[in-house]
Design an enzyme around this catalytic site. Structure first.
Site, PDB file in Angstrom:
ATOM      1  N   SER A  37       0.844  -1.196   0.000  1.00 45.89           N
ATOM      2  CA  SER A  37       0.000   0.000   0.000  1.00 45.89           C
ATOM      3  C   SER A  37       0.884   1.252   0.000  1.00 45.89           C
ATOM      4  O   SER A  37       1.727   1.397  -0.878  1.00 45.89           O
ATOM      5  CB  SER A  37      -0.977  -0.048   1.179  1.00 45.89           C
ATOM      6  OG  SER A  37      -2.034   0.871   1.011  1.00 45.89           O
ATOM      7  N   ASP A 183      -8.771  -6.192  -5.108  1.00 50.17           N
ATOM      8  CA  ASP A 183      -8.003  -5.120  -4.478  1.00 50.17           C
ATOM      9  C   ASP A 183      -8.631  -3.753  -4.748  1.00 50.17           C
ATOM     10  O   ASP A 183      -9.072  -3.476  -5.866  1.00 50.17           O
ATOM     11  CB  ASP A 183      -6.583  -5.133  -5.043  1.00 50.17           C
ATOM     12  CG  ASP A 183      -5.532  -4.627  -4.084  1.00 50.17           C
ATOM     13  OD1 ASP A 183      -5.782  -3.609  -3.431  1.00 50.17           O
ATOM     14  OD2 ASP A 183      -4.468  -5.256  -4.009  1.00 50.17           O
ATOM     15  N   HIS A 210      -7.194  -6.116  -0.602  1.00 46.61           N
ATOM     16  CA  HIS A 210      -6.033  -5.232  -0.435  1.00 46.61           C
ATOM     17  C   HIS A 210      -5.058  -5.696   0.646  1.00 46.61           C
ATOM     18  O   HIS A 210      -3.849  -5.632   0.465  1.00 46.61           O
ATOM     19  CB  HIS A 210      -6.530  -3.823  -0.109  1.00 46.61           C
ATOM     20  CG  HIS A 210      -5.465  -2.778  -0.095  1.00 46.61           C
ATOM     21  ND1 HIS A 210      -4.715  -2.449  -1.208  1.00 46.61           N
ATOM     22  CD2 HIS A 210      -5.019  -1.959   0.902  1.00 46.61           C
ATOM     23  CE1 HIS A 210      -3.860  -1.488  -0.903  1.00 46.61           C
ATOM     24  NE2 HIS A 210      -4.017  -1.177   0.366  1.00 46.61           N
TER      25      HIS A 210
END
Length: 236
Positions: A37, A183, A210
């Protein structure tokens, strides 16, 4: 600085500098750099600014451009049930990002595309997502709000202009690109990295969103990373 005041520290350049200081102070030499991320954005930037510091690069659940990341998230929002999306837009139009009602709607997004149950069932996924992400996403800290924005799919901060797409060809070390099929950072933006980084492998986890490490395929995710690092180490 343990508790910086103001926003002067919340820059990509500062985080890159901190990462380089840690690597040097710990005498790690060249490292296998994994970032997930926001950490993936940092890892990409570090690989470009300090190529001498890495053996391999593992960008996970991220893209090379904030605009493309956010565009993909808004495509995900169109997959929400219409009544949820409609209520979200009403709150956002009124600038109401902090009400309990809006936060409940945000978790409807999170339970589908940030931390997803497998098999997916909306009520179960929402419950698990709140239990796992609620304590951290409730007040994620000043750096997040200043650099990103009020939630995952609303970027209004300084990262809005971040884009290293045109520089991906400069990455000369092996890269492992990871994402989930569901995601919030959609697979297409990972495909862009796969198209432009010269030496890469691209793995998508079909039951994940995610935060794969908190989902059903966590063990497969970790095994994929371990296998990649092992093979790169043997080849260098």
């Amino acid at each position: 600085v343990d508790h910086p005041e103001g926003n002067s520290f919340w820059t990509v350049e500062h985080f890159v500098e901190e990462l380089d200081i840690i690597r040097k102070k710990m005498e790690l030499g060249r490292v296998h750099l994994l970032g997930q991320s926001w950490g993936g954005m940092l890892a990409l930037q570090y690989a470009l600014d300090h190529p001498e510091g890495i053996k391999s690069l593992i960008p996970s659940n991220i893209g090379a451009s904030t605009v493309e990341i956010v565009k993909g998230m808004h495509r995900r929002r169109l997959e929400l049930p219409p009544h949820i999306y409609r209520e979200m837009l009403k709150h956002e139009g009124a600038g109401d990002f902090n009400s309990p009602e809006y936060e409940e709607l945000v978790f409807e997004f999170y339970c589908r595309f940030t931390r997803r149950s497998t098999p997916f069932e909306p009520a179960r996924s929402l419950k698990e997502c709140k239990e796992l992400l609620g304590p951290t996403m409730g007040d994620i800290g000043p750096a997040y709000y200043y650099m990103w924005g009020p939630n995952e799919f609303t970027c209004s901060g300084t990262l809005l202009d971040w884009d290293v797409t045109d520089r991906l060809g400069e990455i000369k070390v092996p890269a492992l690109i990871l994402c989930g099929q569901y995601d919030e950072c959609v697979p297409e933006i990972h495909q862009t990295m796969a198209d432009l980084i010269p030496d890469n492998e691209f793995v998508m986890f079909g039951n994940s969103s995610h935060v794969i490490i908190l989902e059903k395929e966590a063990n497969a995710y970790l095994a994929t990373i371990k296998d990649f690092v092992t093979r790169v180490t043997k080849s260098q």
